[in-house]
Design a protein around this motif. Structure first.
Motif, PDB file in Angstrom:
ATOM      1  N   ALA A  34       0.845  -1.200   0.000  1.00  0.00           N
ATOM      2  CA  ALA A  34       0.000   0.000   0.000  1.00  0.00           C
ATOM      3  C   ALA A  34       0.879   1.248   0.000  1.00  0.00           C
ATOM      4  CB  ALA A  34      -0.937  -0.007   1.205  1.00  0.00           C
ATOM      5  N   GLY A  35       2.020   1.171   0.676  1.00  0.00           N
ATOM      6  CA  GLY A  35       2.969   2.275   0.661  1.00  0.00           C
ATOM      7  C   GLY A  35       3.527   2.510  -0.737  1.00  0.00           C
ATOM      8  N   GLU A  36       3.799   1.417  -1.456  1.00  0.00           N
ATOM      9  CA  GLU A  36       4.286   1.551  -2.833  1.00  0.00           C
ATOM     10  C   GLU A  36       3.215   2.171  -3.720  1.00  0.00           C
ATOM     11  OE1 GLU A  36       5.922  -2.183  -4.157  1.00  0.00           O
ATOM     12  OE2 GLU A  36       7.383  -2.218  -2.523  1.00  0.00           O
ATOM     13  N   LEU A  37       1.961   1.823  -3.447  1.00  0.00           N
ATOM     14  CA  LEU A  37       0.849   2.426  -4.187  1.00  0.00           C
ATOM     15  C   LEU A  37       0.790   3.937  -3.908  1.00  0.00           C
ATOM     16  CD1 LEU A  37      -1.753   2.177  -5.903  1.00  0.00           C
ATOM     17  CD2 LEU A  37      -2.938   1.520  -3.793  1.00  0.00           C
ATOM     18  N   LEU A  38       0.911   4.289  -2.632  1.00  0.00           N
ATOM     19  CA  LEU A  38       0.887   5.708  -2.264  1.00  0.00           C
ATOM     20  C   LEU A  38       2.054   6.468  -2.886  1.00  0.00           C
ATOM     21  CD1 LEU A  38      -0.039   5.624   1.528  1.00  0.00           C
ATOM     22  CD2 LEU A  38      -1.380   6.602  -0.332  1.00  0.00           C
ATOM     23  N   GLU A  39       3.205   5.790  -2.957  1.00  0.00           N
ATOM     24  CA  GLU A  39       4.388   6.454  -3.490  1.00  0.00           C
ATOM     25  C   GLU A  39       4.163   6.966  -4.917  1.00  0.00           C
ATOM     26  OE1 GLU A  39       7.860   3.969  -3.799  1.00  0.00           O
ATOM     27  OE2 GLU A  39       9.207   5.696  -3.782  1.00  0.00           O
ATOM     28  N   LEU A  40       3.315   6.250  -5.662  1.00  0.00           N
ATOM     29  CA  LEU A  40       3.042   6.677  -7.038  1.00  0.00           C
ATOM     30  C   LEU A  40       2.411   8.066  -7.079  1.00  0.00           C
ATOM     31  CD1 LEU A  40       1.584   3.408  -8.637  1.00  0.00           C
ATOM     32  CD2 LEU A  40       3.927   4.286  -8.783  1.00  0.00           C
ATOM     33  N   PHE A  41       1.730   8.424  -5.983  1.00  0.00           N
ATOM     34  CA  PHE A  41       1.033   9.715  -5.946  1.00  0.00           C
ATOM     35  C   PHE A  41       1.797  10.788  -5.179  1.00  0.00           C
ATOM     36  CE2 PHE A  41      -2.259   6.544  -6.652  1.00  0.00           C
ATOM     37  CZ  PHE A  41      -2.937   7.107  -7.722  1.00  0.00           C
ATOM     38  N   LEU A  42       2.956  10.405  -4.641  1.00  0.00           N
ATOM     39  CA  LEU A  42       3.742  11.363  -3.868  1.00  0.00           C
ATOM     40  C   LEU A  42       4.216  12.517  -4.753  1.00  0.00           C
ATOM     41  CD1 LEU A  42       4.989  11.900  -1.056  1.00  0.00           C
ATOM     42  CD2 LEU A  42       6.993  10.610  -1.824  1.00  0.00           C
ATOM     43  N   TRP A  43       3.953  13.707  -4.327  1.00  0.00           N
ATOM     44  CA  TRP A  43       4.337  14.958  -5.000  1.00  0.00           C
ATOM     45  C   TRP A  43       3.563  15.191  -6.290  1.00  0.00           C
ATOM     46  CZ3 TRP A  43       6.199  16.507  -0.864  1.00  0.00           C
ATOM     47  CH2 TRP A  43       7.155  15.812  -0.150  1.00  0.00           C
ATOM     48  N   VAL A  44       2.559  14.375  -6.544  1.00  0.00           N
ATOM     49  CA  VAL A  44       1.713  14.574  -7.729  1.00  0.00           C
ATOM     50  C   VAL A  44       0.669  15.628  -7.396  1.00  0.00           C
ATOM     51  CG1 VAL A  44      -0.029  13.480  -9.207  1.00  0.00           C
ATOM     52  CG2 VAL A  44       2.063  12.242  -8.613  1.00  0.00           C
ATOM     53  N   GLY A  45       0.360  16.468  -8.354  1.00  0.00           N
ATOM     54  CA  GLY A  45      -0.703  17.444  -8.171  1.00  0.00           C
ATOM     55  C   GLY A  45      -0.207  18.807  -7.752  1.00  0.00           C
ATOM     56  N   SER A  46       1.100  18.916  -7.570  1.00  0.00           N
ATOM     57  CA  SER A  46       1.656  20.216  -7.221  1.00  0.00           C
ATOM     58  C   SER A  46       1.686  21.095  -8.466  1.00  0.00           C
ATOM     59  CB  SER A  46       3.075  20.041  -6.689  1.00  0.00           C
ATOM     60  OG  SER A  46       3.710  21.285  -6.608  1.00  0.00           O
ATOM     61  N   PRO A  53       4.194  13.967 -12.607  1.00  0.00           N
ATOM     62  CA  PRO A  53       2.914  13.717 -13.285  1.00  0.00           C
ATOM     63  C   PRO A  53       2.172  12.580 -12.597  1.00  0.00           C
ATOM     64  CG  PRO A  53       4.702  12.702 -14.508  1.00  0.00           C
ATOM     65  CD  PRO A  53       5.334  13.448 -13.360  1.00  0.00           C
ATOM     66  N   SER A  54       0.879  12.453 -12.879  1.00  0.00           N
ATOM     67  CA  SER A  54       0.099  11.335 -12.352  1.00  0.00           C
ATOM     68  C   SER A  54       0.715  10.027 -12.818  1.00  0.00           C
ATOM     69  CB  SER A  54      -1.342  11.410 -12.861  1.00  0.00           C
ATOM     70  OG  SER A  54      -1.964  12.553 -12.332  1.00  0.00           O
ATOM     71  N   PRO A  55       0.620   8.976 -11.984  1.00  0.00           N
ATOM     72  CA  PRO A  55       1.209   7.696 -12.391  1.00  0.00           C
ATOM     73  C   PRO A  55       0.480   7.123 -13.597  1.00  0.00           C
ATOM     74  CG  PRO A  55      -0.092   7.435 -10.391  1.00  0.00           C
ATOM     75  CD  PRO A  55      -0.030   8.907 -10.673  1.00  0.00           C
ATOM     76  N   ASP A  56       1.246   6.429 -14.425  1.00  0.00           N
ATOM     77  CA  ASP A  56       0.585   5.827 -15.582  1.00  0.00           C
ATOM     78  C   ASP A  56      -0.204   4.594 -15.146  1.00  0.00           C
ATOM     79  OD1 ASP A  56       2.103   3.273 -16.048  1.00  0.00           O
ATOM     80  OD2 ASP A  56       3.761   4.664 -16.333  1.00  0.00           O
ATOM     81  N   ARG A  57      -1.146   4.232 -15.964  1.00  0.00           N
ATOM     82  CA  ARG A  57      -2.089   3.159 -15.653  1.00  0.00           C
ATOM     83  C   ARG A  57      -1.389   1.820 -15.364  1.00  0.00           C
ATOM     84  NH1 ARG A  57      -7.885   2.498 -15.440  1.00  0.00           N
ATOM     85  NH2 ARG A  57      -8.156   0.262 -15.461  1.00  0.00           N
ATOM     86  N   ALA A  62      -0.180  -2.362 -11.457  1.00  0.00           N
ATOM     87  CA  ALA A  62       0.787  -3.282 -10.845  1.00  0.00           C
ATOM     88  C   ALA A  62       0.772  -3.152  -9.326  1.00  0.00           C
ATOM     89  CB  ALA A  62       2.186  -3.019 -11.396  1.00  0.00           C
ATOM     90  N   GLU A  63       0.713  -1.933  -8.810  1.00  0.00           N
ATOM     91  CA  GLU A  63       0.723  -1.750  -7.350  1.00  0.00           C
ATOM     92  C   GLU A  63      -0.614  -2.134  -6.729  1.00  0.00           C
ATOM     93  OE1 GLU A  63       3.315  -1.615  -5.753  1.00  0.00           O
ATOM     94  OE2 GLU A  63       4.703  -0.949  -7.298  1.00  0.00           O
ATOM     95  N   VAL A  64      -1.699  -1.845  -7.423  1.00  0.00           N
ATOM     96  CA  VAL A  64      -3.019  -2.289  -6.941  1.00  0.00           C
ATOM     97  C   VAL A  64      -3.025  -3.820  -6.848  1.00  0.00           C
ATOM     98  CG1 VAL A  64      -5.453  -2.502  -7.626  1.00  0.00           C
ATOM     99  CG2 VAL A  64      -4.336  -0.271  -7.690  1.00  0.00           C
ATOM    100  N   ALA A  65      -2.474  -4.473  -7.858  1.00  0.00           N
ATOM    101  CA  ALA A  65      -2.426  -5.938  -7.861  1.00  0.00           C
ATOM    102  C   ALA A  65      -1.562  -6.460  -6.719  1.00  0.00           C
ATOM    103  CB  ALA A  65      -1.902  -6.448  -9.203  1.00  0.00           C
ATOM    104  N   ASP A  66      -0.436  -5.804  -6.454  1.00  0.00           N
ATOM    105  CA  ASP A  66       0.429  -6.233  -5.345  1.00  0.00           C
ATOM    106  C   ASP A  66      -0.319  -6.177  -4.013  1.00  0.00           C
ATOM    107  OD1 ASP A  66       2.649  -6.818  -6.885  1.00  0.00           O
ATOM    108  OD2 ASP A  66       3.664  -4.903  -6.488  1.00  0.00           O
TER     109      ASP A  66
END
Ligand SMILES: [Mg+2]
Length: 119
Positions: A34-46, A53-57, A62-66
């Motif tokens: 879940a931390g790896e999933l969150l990391e994809l959004f870290l600093w996004v939206g500034s 940029p937003s993480p690619d699909r 892959a992180e949702v599946a993990d």
């Protein structure tokens, strides 16, 4: 769900990983993923220059599946029927968050003007 559960159990058994998969470690693995999933959004939206940029699909999937795999593995090891547990929890949440109070509101159930919680 049953097919995925069996496939994951076979994956773990083929690698003899079951002996490492204690519930506490699997719960930790859910959190790590879940931390790896969150990391994809870290600093996004500034709006700042150089923001991410937003993480690619593909990476998001892959992180949702993990996260889901670790959770399903925890369920396999503890004998929890994930589909049934989700169904029960949705039913519980429907009672906890009745539409009359929850519609269009981000309040937590214990923040409603009148307490409608069931537990
Ligand atoms: Mg991961």
């Amino acid at each position: 769900m049953a097919a995925l559960k069996a496939r994951l159990a076979a994956f773990v058994a083929e690698r003899d990983w079951g002996r490492f998969h204690r519930p506490k470690d699997l719960a930790m693995a859910v959190s790590v993923e879940a931390g790896e999933l969150l990391e994809l959004f870290l600093w996004v939206g500034s709006d700042e220059p150089g923001g991410r940029p937003s993480p690619d699909r593909t990476r998001l999937e892959a992180e949702v599946a993990d996260v889901a795999i670790c959770l399903l593995n925890l369920c396999n090891q503890t004998g929890i029927d994930l589909a049934a547990a989700i169904a029960r929890k949705l039913e519980h949440n429907a009672a906890k968050y009745p539409v009359s109070h929850a519609h269009g509101s981000a309040l937590k159930y214990d923040e409603y003007p009148t307490d409608v919680s069931t537990s």
